[in-house]
Every structure is written in structure tokens, then in C-alpha cells.
Design a protein around this motif. Structure first.
Motif, PDB file in Angstrom:
ATOM      1  N   LEU A   1       0.794  -1.221   0.000  1.00 31.65           N
ATOM      2  CA  LEU A   1       0.000   0.000   0.000  1.00 31.65           C
ATOM      3  C   LEU A   1       0.832   1.280   0.000  1.00 31.65           C
ATOM      4  CD1 LEU A   1      -3.111   0.008   0.112  1.00 31.65           C
ATOM      5  CD2 LEU A   1      -2.954   0.817   2.427  1.00 31.65           C
ATOM      6  N   PHE A   2       2.154   1.168   0.154  1.00 34.33           N
ATOM      7  CA  PHE A   2       2.934   2.394   0.211  1.00 34.33           C
ATOM      8  C   PHE A   2       3.124   2.975  -1.181  1.00 34.33           C
ATOM      9  CE2 PHE A   2       5.237   5.453   2.317  1.00 34.33           C
ATOM     10  CZ  PHE A   2       6.512   5.619   1.819  1.00 34.33           C
ATOM     11  N   ARG A   3       3.394   2.078  -2.128  1.00 34.09           N
ATOM     12  CA  ARG A   3       3.504   2.544  -3.510  1.00 34.09           C
ATOM     13  C   ARG A   3       2.602   1.689  -4.366  1.00 34.09           C
ATOM     14  NH1 ARG A   3       7.542   6.142  -3.558  1.00 34.09           N
ATOM     15  NH2 ARG A   3       9.096   5.874  -1.934  1.00 34.09           N
ATOM     16  N   SER A   4       2.233   2.236  -5.526  1.00 34.51           N
ATOM     17  CA  SER A   4       1.354   1.500  -6.429  1.00 34.51           C
ATOM     18  C   SER A   4       1.992   0.181  -6.824  1.00 34.51           C
ATOM     19  CB  SER A   4       1.098   2.359  -7.669  1.00 34.51           C
ATOM     20  OG  SER A   4       0.661   1.562  -8.728  1.00 34.51           O
ATOM     21  N   GLU A   5       1.155  -0.787  -7.112  1.00 38.15           N
ATOM     22  CA  GLU A   5       1.666  -2.060  -7.628  1.00 38.15           C
ATOM     23  C   GLU A   5       2.383  -1.813  -8.942  1.00 38.15           C
ATOM     24  OE1 GLU A   5       1.206  -5.090  -6.247  1.00 38.15           O
ATOM     25  OE2 GLU A   5       0.192  -4.209  -4.532  1.00 38.15           O
ATOM     26  N   ALA A   6       3.381  -2.626  -9.223  1.00 38.12           N
ATOM     27  CA  ALA A   6       4.093  -2.481 -10.492  1.00 38.12           C
ATOM     28  C   ALA A   6       3.151  -2.854 -11.627  1.00 38.12           C
ATOM     29  CB  ALA A   6       5.316  -3.397 -10.498  1.00 38.12           C
ATOM     30  N   MET A   7       3.050  -1.975 -12.615  1.00 39.74           N
ATOM     31  CA  MET A   7       2.129  -2.199 -13.724  1.00 39.74           C
ATOM     32  C   MET A   7       2.927  -2.336 -15.012  1.00 39.74           C
ATOM     33  SD  MET A   7      -0.736  -1.807 -12.129  1.00 39.74           S
ATOM     34  CE  MET A   7      -2.071  -1.364 -13.199  1.00 39.74           C
ATOM     35  N   GLN A   8       2.387  -3.061 -15.955  1.00 36.03           N
ATOM     36  CA  GLN A   8       3.055  -3.218 -17.239  1.00 36.03           C
ATOM     37  C   GLN A   8       2.023  -3.097 -18.351  1.00 36.03           C
ATOM     38  OE1 GLN A   8       4.652  -7.125 -16.923  1.00 36.03           O
ATOM     39  NE2 GLN A   8       2.657  -8.094 -16.898  1.00 36.03           N
ATOM     40  N   LEU A   9       2.515  -2.663 -19.496  1.00 36.20           N
ATOM     41  CA  LEU A   9       1.654  -2.581 -20.671  1.00 36.20           C
ATOM     42  C   LEU A   9       1.821  -3.888 -21.441  1.00 36.20           C
ATOM     43  CD1 LEU A   9      -0.185  -0.674 -22.248  1.00 36.20           C
ATOM     44  CD2 LEU A   9       1.772  -0.020 -23.599  1.00 36.20           C
ATOM     45  N   VAL A  10       0.712  -4.579 -21.631  1.00 35.87           N
ATOM     46  CA  VAL A  10       0.805  -5.873 -22.300  1.00 35.87           C
ATOM     47  C   VAL A  10       0.046  -5.817 -23.617  1.00 35.87           C
ATOM     48  CG1 VAL A  10       0.999  -7.144 -20.169  1.00 35.87           C
ATOM     49  CG2 VAL A  10      -1.228  -6.794 -21.159  1.00 35.87           C
ATOM     50  N   GLN A  11       0.479  -6.664 -24.527  1.00 38.21           N
ATOM     51  CA  GLN A  11      -0.207  -6.772 -25.803  1.00 38.21           C
ATOM     52  C   GLN A  11      -0.635  -8.222 -25.971  1.00 38.21           C
ATOM     53  OE1 GLN A  11       2.061  -6.561 -29.503  1.00 38.21           O
ATOM     54  NE2 GLN A  11       0.781  -4.823 -30.013  1.00 38.21           N
ATOM     55  N   LEU A  12      -1.903  -8.398 -26.282  1.00 32.41           N
ATOM     56  CA  LEU A  12      -2.403  -9.745 -26.506  1.00 32.41           C
ATOM     57  C   LEU A  12      -2.819  -9.880 -27.956  1.00 32.41           C
ATOM     58  CD1 LEU A  12      -4.880  -9.878 -23.510  1.00 32.41           C
ATOM     59  CD2 LEU A  12      -2.589 -10.786 -23.534  1.00 32.41           C
ATOM     60  N   ILE A  13      -2.427 -10.965 -28.583  1.00 32.75           N
ATOM     61  CA  ILE A  13      -2.890 -11.234 -29.943  1.00 32.75           C
ATOM     62  C   ILE A  13      -3.766 -12.473 -29.843  1.00 32.75           C
ATOM     63  CG2 ILE A  13      -2.202 -11.672 -32.293  1.00 32.75           C
ATOM     64  CD1 ILE A  13       0.353 -10.259 -31.775  1.00 32.75           C
ATOM     65  N   ILE A  14      -5.041 -12.279 -30.118  1.00 33.86           N
ATOM     66  CA  ILE A  14      -6.025 -13.327 -29.864  1.00 33.86           C
ATOM     67  C   ILE A  14      -6.625 -13.776 -31.189  1.00 33.86           C
ATOM     68  CG2 ILE A  14      -8.019 -13.925 -28.489  1.00 33.86           C
ATOM     69  CD1 ILE A  14      -7.655 -11.293 -27.030  1.00 33.86           C
ATOM     70  N   PRO A  15      -6.651 -15.071 -31.455  1.00 38.67           N
ATOM     71  CA  PRO A  15      -7.328 -15.545 -32.681  1.00 38.67           C
ATOM     72  C   PRO A  15      -8.820 -15.302 -32.587  1.00 38.67           C
ATOM     73  CG  PRO A  15      -6.610 -17.392 -31.332  1.00 38.67           C
ATOM     74  CD  PRO A  15      -6.053 -16.178 -30.707  1.00 38.67           C
ATOM     75  N   MET A  16      -9.425 -15.068 -33.770  1.00 35.39           N
ATOM     76  CA  MET A  16     -10.818 -14.626 -33.799  1.00 35.39           C
ATOM     77  C   MET A  16     -11.764 -15.574 -33.091  1.00 35.39           C
ATOM     78  SD  MET A  16     -11.624 -11.816 -35.084  1.00 35.39           S
ATOM     79  CE  MET A  16     -12.785 -11.333 -36.310  1.00 35.39           C
TER      80      MET A  16
END
Lengths: 70, 820
Positions: free
Chosen positions: B13-28
Motif C-alpha cells: 500500500l505504500f507505492r502503487s503495484e508495479a504495472m506493465q503494458l501488455v499486448q495480446l494477440i487473440i485468434p478470432m
């Protein structure tokens, strides 16, 4: 003397509270640190308030002057 | 995240959780299922990749429309159920998997059925009401029809006989005309019977009279009970009327007037025998119709009940599907048109869970290709995410209300959990009131599970949401109440004997010079001897004002220390040397010194005047202190501290802009010779992230200098004003205790003094209402507000930036809270 004794009591209570919080909810190091911080902050706040009120009354400059009819 | 310092072990709670930008490639083929599983998980905040398209241009717009239609049908069902008095069962019921197409068809069928039933029901009901009115007409008509007809035929005979006689001058001319025409036509009297609303009956009568030139006979009889009007369906008071007329024109006029007034007409048989038959027939039809209507209602209620059982489930399913399609609309279509690309923020700790969900979705949808999970590197600022539980979430919301923390800056919420209730309690201090508040909030906490599933009113919901905050506030209030020694303003000698006693046995001087301190200081809290004395206020005011300053300086120091931790974490050494250190020096050399003086004066019992010391420290620091000397070497100390404070102001102001400029030049020295971009990143991500790419921002020296000037002035002036602002702790605490004393002495003790039971009971009731209304509600809100202000402004402006944005994942659990 009374001041030191009670300060000691406060610190003992604080230590006991931290130990209790560690025993009751041991949820990993970061959560434990948070609980410890909260307990210490609370103990320090409570001690500060008591200490201020106690010291202010140790060598008073004014005394209670009772009102009429007491 | 390599440029992050780690001076201390991590704290929840002292600092924000580590966040990451993710990319998902999903079949239709597995897209729908994937998004559904990710929604269950609730750890991904999707970015809208199609933000330039309008809602109608997006891929799944048609699906959303379908879901909207289904939602409308469900709302219609809910209305109908509410009207019929059914409540939707909140049990989730059997978790059968419902197919959306099947559901659509089923909802359509049910809607058609329900509409048809409603229309039929209405028709039957209208017929029923008409029959009831008819029956009324038949019953009432018989009462006055006979007498009215007698009068009418008598009149006609009179007119006829008069006509036979000699014409005298007295006979009115018009009457002659009419009777002559009447004679020639030999028309029989016609009549119309019906019901007219009672409110319009006078106007009805008047207009009939005028329209037919007084040539009608109207008789009205009020119906005792209100009748349900067939057209409007409401109960209206009506009169049964009968109108006797002669002639076609009069009849037409009367018919038109009846229509205009909404008077329903019913046929009436003249023959007495026929009347009896009609009444019986009508009664029979009424009872028939009633049974039919009841059967219809029963059928509809059954239908509504079956709907009600499954309503919640369907509702949730439709909401889920709609949100899934909204999310799918945010994904962009890959060039090959065979898969969808999703980008989003997610916490690092959830990586494994997300990958698992992707695999499960690919498996369950029998797709041949699995989804691809990739972490992207970007300079964009991630959203802030704190993992809170039901206890800490309320405190975090209080902090977020001012501003969401910037990604990974220190969260004041950690300390707010303790300091906010503590400062509230300093202003509220009364352990009797604290116990009342604690019992009230205990009620909420014990019935937590039950209340959280109910729908509460606005105020109750806010109180329920803050139940843990109020609980902490009440616990600290009990503590500070014991310290201030106030139980509904009454002091107790709980911790030993009072330190004060009379100077001599006769207590002569008690009211003039006062008591003296004979024993050790009262061990815990304010000595009970002070209460009610004449010098109580000067003593308590001095104590509470100095306490406020001490607490305030402590909290502000904590704020500055948190800025040190922030600077260390972000590896910002400029901030440490040229912001943290001068700020600490300035604040502590002035107000830290004041706190020190306060404590020394208390410890030594000296009579020094602290105002005088502090003011003359600035005005004439080299003067002799005389009787204001609290400790040896005070003059030198004061001069040194003054010089330190004066030096720290340009130390805060001047070096930082120059150093920032040098830093900027160093960083962008070799910019023109930047190496080629590495070919690891896909073209897609480059296209998206180039816009928020490198900071080719210009360095405006003037702007930075002005910014630093403002910051410095704010801090320097703020040091004085913020310290004074903490005096509100004294002010509110004084107000609370004075109100408490007034209610106790002027209400309760006054009532007790009369020795009369009734006055005592009235006094107790007034005391209870006054305590609850003024002290427990108004003072709580007031102290809450001021404690909040102290945190938001005086504490947080030392270190908090608060310009982040909150992590708002796509989660079905959050959906339900949103829509309601």
C-alpha cells in the motif's frame, strides 16, 4: 520518574501490539511491514498526546482557582 | 523499471503495484471466450485502440444493439413485475450456461406474450367497469325515474291543457310557440341515462339547460361509492343522471354534451319488468367477467413469477455480454483479419493468471492457435493500483478524493489510516461520546454481510462505506477522551488522586488564590481538579494550543520526510539536496525550535514569554534575553538558527533550475546522433508509441525558474500559515467541550435540581436529543471535515503530487456495482 515509567509502559504496549499483529495476521513481508508501521504510528501518536498533557502539568504556572459555590 | 531506488524493503500500500503494458494477440474464434475469462479475472484495463471510430463504425455494433434490445425487454419485465408487486429474487439460482441467441428468442417470446396478456386484460377490465356502471344506472334509475316521469308528463299535460284554454296576455310568447310545435309533432318524451363525474355535474347541468333552452328535465343522484371509470381506469365520484328531452335536435345536442363531459350513457328500459330482468342479466355478466379477469391475472402472475426466478441471471448475462462486446470493440483487427490485437495495463503480479486464462480460453474454444502475450515497453505513465481490503479501501478513497497518486509515488493513505482518526479524536475528545459512536458503528460492522447486499439510501450507504473509518475514529476518541478527562464533560479520578489540594485546611483561599500542587502530577491525562474552576480555560487553552503546534510540526515533518523517500525512490538527488534538506532546515529552525522552546518551558516551569522570544528572534536577535532565557547559550542558538533559515531560502530557490538545465543538456547531448531503432519492436507498437515517445521537449529555463520560485514562496509562507492552521485542533476541541458542558450543566443538572420526575424526564430527553444531534452528528461531521482538510492541505502539500489516474480494470464484479 512518572514520566519515564509511563513512557516505558507505552513502548512495551507498542511492542506487544506489534508482536500480536505479527502473530494474528502474518501475510508476507510487505503486509507485515505495513501492519508494523500502523502499530508504531498509533503508539507514537498516543504517546505524544499523553506526554504533552503530562509535561504541561509537571510545573504549572497557574493553578485551579475554584469558582464560588463549589 | 531499472531507474528505481530501493532504500527500504517494500511495504504494502505504500507505492502503487508495479504495472506493465501488455499486448495480446487473440485468434478470432477464441476472442469472445478470452474476453469473458479476462473479465472474470478482472486484472486487465484495456486501451481503446479504435478511439478514432464512431460507435457505429465499430465491428461489433450490431451485437451491442442486440444486447441493448434484450436489456430493454428485461427492463420492461422488471416494470411489469414491480407493478404486479413481485420482487426479483436476488439468489443467483442455478448457474446454467445460457446461450445468448436462445435467450434473445426467449425474451422476444415472453415479451409478446406479456404484451398480449396485458392488452386482453385491459379490454376485459374496461368491459367490466362499464358493466358495473350500467348496473349502478339500473339501480339508481329505478329510484327516481318513476317520479321524474310523472313530473314530466304532468308538465306536458299542463302545457297541453293551457293551450286548450284562452290565450291570455300573461302567457309567455315562447311557450305558445313551443307548445304549438309540440302539438303538431306529437312527440313522446325521450330520455337518456348515464353517469357523469361529480365534479363536472354542475357544469353539465348548466350547459344542458342553456343548450336546450331549459327544455329538458335533468335529475341527478349521487352514487355512494367512487366508481372505476372504464376509460381512465381511476376511481371517480359519479352521479347517476337521467335527462328527459323532446325532439331530435335536443337529443343530438344532449348526446354531444354527454360526450364532451365524458358522461357514459347506458340504455334504460322503461318497463319495470324489463328493468328487473336487465339487472339480473347484468349481474350475471359481471360475475362471469370477474372470473375471467381473475383467471387472466392469475395466468399473468404465473408468467411474471417464472420470469422473476430467472430475471437476475438473465440480467447479469445480458450486462456481461454487452460489456464483452464493448471491450471487443476496443480491440483492433490485425492486417490478416484472422486475429484481434488487444493492449492494456495489468499488474505484474497477475501475469501468470492472465496467461492461464488465455490458455484456458484457447482450449475451451477449440482454437488451433493460442493467444500471444507480450509485454511492451513504453514511456507512458501507468495507472495507479493499490490492493486494498475492506478496511483500507475507505481510507484510500479519502486520499483518492483529493487526487489519485502518481504512479509509484508514496501513498499518504498508509499514514492516513492512523493520523486521520487521531486528529479527529484530538478535536472530538470525550470518551462518553466515543463509546456512543463506537456502538453505532459496531452495529454496522456486525451486520456487514447483510447490509452490503441490500440497497441502502444515499446517506446510509456513505456511513456504511466508512464504517471502519468511524470505528477507528471512535476508538481514538475514547483514548483522547480519557486524556482530556471528559465523559459527557464530567471528569473522573480514574488514574489516581488529583495533584491539587487546598493550601490550608480551611480552604479559605481556594476561590481567590487557588489550590496548590501537593502531590505528583496526575498520571494520565488532565487533572480532574481543573474542571469547573475559574482558571480552567486559560490553562486548557494554553495546553491545547501548544499541543496543536507540536502535533502540527510533527505531521509536517513526516510529510517532508516522505518527500525524501520519494526522491530516493525516483533517484532524484537534486530533490534531496536542494529541496528536502533546505525545507527541513527552514521548518525546523523556526517551528521545530518553537516546539523545543515549548517543551523546555514546560519542563523547567519558567515564566518566559514564548511570543516575545520568537518575535524578537527576528526583530532584534542580538538583544539580551533577560528573563526570557530558557537555556544557556540561547542567544547564540537563536542567531545560528535564524541564519540557517535565511540561507535555506535561496538554497531552495536558486540552484535547482540551473542544475535541471545542466541535466537536460547532458541527457540530450548526443541526440542528433541517436542510433537506429532496434528492430525488436513490432511495427504496430512503434506506430502507437512514437507519439508518446522520446521527450524531445524543450527546456524553458524561465518557466522552470518561475515554477521553483512559486514552490519556494509557497513553502516559506506555508510554513507559517500551515502551522497556524493546526490551531484548528485547539479550536474545535474547545468548541466540543464547551457544548458538552453546556448541555450537561444547563440541561441535565438543571432538570435534576427541580426534584420533579416529569421535568427530569423531559430534561433527559432534551439532553439525549441535543447530544445526539449536535455533538454526535454535527460535531462528528465538523471534526471529520477539518481533519480531512489538515491531511489534504497541510500534510500532503509537503510531498504529494496526486496527478495519476486510477486503475480501472475490465471486471464483471465491478460492472454490477457500476450499473446500479
Amino acid at each position: 520518574m512518572g514520566f519515564l515509567v509511563t513512557t516505558l509502559i507505552f513502548s512495551v504496549v507498542g511492542i506487544i501490539a506489534s508482536i500480536c499483529s505479527r502473530i494474528c495476521c502474518n501475510r508476507g513481508p510487505s503486509a507485515n511491514l505495513l501492519h508494523l508501521t500502523l502499530v508504531i504510528t498509533a503508539t507514537v501518536c498516543c504517546w505524544m498526546m499523553w506526554a504533552i498533557v503530562y509535561i504541561a502539568q509537571m510545573k504549572p504556572l497557574i493553578v485551579p482557582i475554584l469558582s464560588e459555590g463549589e | 523499471m531499472a531507474d528505481r531506488g530501493g532504500c527500504c524493503p517494500p511495504m504494502d500500500l505504500f507505492r502503487s503495484e508495479a504495472m506493465q503494458l501488455v499486448q495480446l494477440i487473440i485468434p478470432m474464434e477464441s476472442a469472445h471466450l478470452t474476453v469473458s475469462y479476462l473479465g472474470d479475472l478482472g486484472f486487465l484495463q484495456f486501451k481503446d485502440l479504435n478511439s478514432d471510430k464512431s460507435p457505429f463504425q465499430r465491428t461489433y455494433a450490431a451485437q451491442i444493439k442486440r444486447c441493448g434490445e434484450m436489456a430493454r425487454k428485461l427492463r420492461f419485465f422488471k416494470e411489469q413485475m414491480l407493478k404486479a408487486g413481485f420482487s426479483t429474487s436476488t439468489k443467483p439460482g442455478a448457474e446454467t450456461d445460457i446461450d445468448l441467441d436462445d435467450l434473445e428468442v426467449k425474451l422476444g417470446e415472453l415479451e409478446a406474450e406479456l404484451i398480449e396478456m396485458n392488452a386482453n386484460g385491459e379490454k376485459l377490465q374496461r368491459g367490466y367497469n362499464e358493466l358495473l356502471e350500467y348496473k349502478l344506472v339500473l339501480q339508481k334509475g329505478g329510484e327516481f325515474y318513476a317520479s321524474a316521469q310523472r313530473t314530466a308528463t304532468a308538465q306536458q299535460r299542463e302545457m297541453g291543457s293551457q293551450q286548450m284554454g284562452d290565450e291570455s296576455i300573461e302567457t309567455p310568447l315562447l311557450q305558445e310557440q313551443e307548445t304549438s310545435t309540440d302539438l303538431s309533432k306529437q312527440v313522446k318524451l325521450g330520455f337518456i341515462t348515464g353517469l357523469v363525474p361529480r365534479g363536472k355535474s354542475m357544469a353539465f347541468e348548466r350547459i344542458l339547460f342553456r343548450a336546450t333552452r331549459g327544455n329538458v328535465l335533468l335529475k341527478q343522484v349521487p352514487a355512494e361509492d367512487p366508481v372505476t371509470d372504464p376509460v381512465s381506469g381511476e376511481k371517480v365520484e359519479k352521479n347517476v343522471f337521467v335527462v328527459f328531452y323532446s325532439g331530435e335536435r335536443a337529443k343530438n345536442k344532449i348526446l354531444k354534451i354527454c360526450e364532451a363531459f365524458g358522461a357514459n350513457r347506458y340504455p334504460y328500459a322503461e318497463d319495470l319488468g324489463k328493468q328487473g330482468l336487465m339487472i339480473n342479466e347484468v349481474s350475471g355478466r359481471i360475475s362471469e367477467l370477474k372470473t375471467t379477469i381473475d383467471a387472466g391475472l392469475l395466468l399473468r402472475d404465473n408468467l411474471l413469477q417464472t420470469i422473476g426466478e430467472q430475471f437476475e441471471q438473465w440480467n447479469i448475462k445480458v450486462k456481461k455480454e454487452k460489456s464483452i462486446y464493448h471491450t471487443l470493440n476496443m480491440l483492433s483487427l490485425d492486417v490478416t483479419k484472422k486475429c484481434l490485437v488487444a493492449e492494456g495495463w495489468s499488474p505484474v503480479f497477475a501475469t501468470k493468471q492472465i496467461q492461464e486464462a488465455l490458455q484456458r480460453a484457447a482450449f475451451d474454444s477449440n482454437s488451433q492457435v493460442g493467444a500471444i502475450f507480450q509485454v511492451l515497453h513504453t514511456r507512458e505513465s501507468p495507472p495507479t493500483y493499490f490492493r486494498t481490503n475492506k478496511f483500507t479501501s475507505a481510507f484510500q478513497e479519502i486520499v483518492d478524493a483529493y487526487g489519485v497518486a502518481k504512479y509509484q509515488e508514496a501513498n499518504p493513505g498508509v499514514y492516513t489510516i492512523v493520523t486521520f482518526p487521531f486528529l479527529f479524536a484530538v478535536m472530538f475528545g470525550d470518551w462518553g461520546h466515543g463509546i456512543c459512536l463506537f456502538l453505532a458503528t459496531l452495529f454496522f460492522i456486525v451486520r456487514e454481510k447483510k447490509l452490503s447486499s441490500q440497497k441502502l439510501g444515499d446517506i446510509t450507504e456513505m456511513t456504511f462505506g466508512g464504517r471502519y473509518v468511524i470505528m477507528m475514529m471512535s476508538l481514538f476518541s475514547i483514548y483522547t477522551g480519557l486524556v482530556y478527562n471528559e465523559f459527557f464533560s464530567v471528569p473522573f479520578e480514574l488514574f489516581g488522586r488529583s495533584a491539587y489540594a487546598c493550601r490550608d485546611l480551611s480552604c479559605r483561599d481556594a476561590t481567590t488564590v487557588g489550590l496548590i500542587k501537593v502531590r505528583e502530577t496526575y498520571p494520565f491525562g488532565v487533572d480532574p481538579a481543573w474542571h469547573g474552576s475559574r482558571s480552567e480555560l486559560p490553562f486548557l487553552n494554553s495546553l491545547k494550543m501548544k499541543m496543536s503546534i507540536l502535533l502540527g510540526v510533527a505531521q509536517m515533518n513526516l510529510g517532508i520526510i516522505l518527500s525524501y523517500f520519494n526522491a530516493t525512490f525516483f533517484r532524484n538527488s537534486i530533490n534531496i539536496w536542494f529541496q528536502f534538506i533546505p525545507q527541513m532546515i527552514f521548518l525546523n529552525s523556526l517551528f521545530g525550535y518553537l516546539s523545543f522552546l515549548i517543551i523546555v518551558k514546560w519542563c523547567t516551569g519558567s515564566q518566559a514569554d514564548l511570543y516575545h522570544i520568537l518575535i524578537y528572534m527576528f526583530l532584534s536577535p542580538t538583544d539580551e534575553l533577560g528573563e526570557n532565557q530558557l537555556f544557556p547559550g540561547q542567544k547564540i542558538t537563536q542567531i545560528v538558527l535564524l541564519l540557517l533559515a535565511l540561507v535555506s531560502v535561496p538554497w531552495m530557490l536558486v540552484p535547482k533550475p540551473f542544475l535541471l538545465k545542466k541535466q537536460h543538456e547532458n541527457r540530450h547531448q548526443g541526440q542528433s546522433y541517436a542510433p537506429l531503432e532496434s528492430t525488436d519492436e513490432t511495427l504496430l507498437s512503434e506506430a502507437n508509441h512514437d507519439s508518446h515517445g522520446h521527450d524531445h521537449e524543450e527546456f524553458e529555463f524561465g518557466e522552470v525558474f518561475v515554477h521553483q520560485l512559486i514552490h519556494t514562496i509557497e513553502f516559506v509562507l506555508g510554513a507559517v500559515s500551515n502551522t497556524a492552521s493546526y490551531l484548528r485542533l485547539w479550536a474545535l476541541s474547545l468548541a466540543h467541550s464547551e457544548l458538552s458542558v453546556v448541555f450537561y450543566e444547563k440541561v441535565l443538572l438543571l432538570a435534576w435540581g427541580y426534584n420533579n420526575v416529569i421535568i427530569l424526564i423531559v430534561g433527559i430527553i432534551v439532553f439525549i436529543f441535543a447530544t445526539v444531534g449536535v455533538l454526535l452528528v454535527m460535531e462528528t461531521l465538523s471534526a471529520f471535515l477539518h481533519a480531512l482538510r489538515l491531511h489534504w492541505v497541510e500534510f500532503q502539500n509537503k510531498f504529494y503530487e496526486g496527478d495519476g489516474y486510477k486503475f480501472h480494470p475490465f471486471a464483471f464484479a465491478l460492472l454490477e456495482d457500476e450499473d446500479d
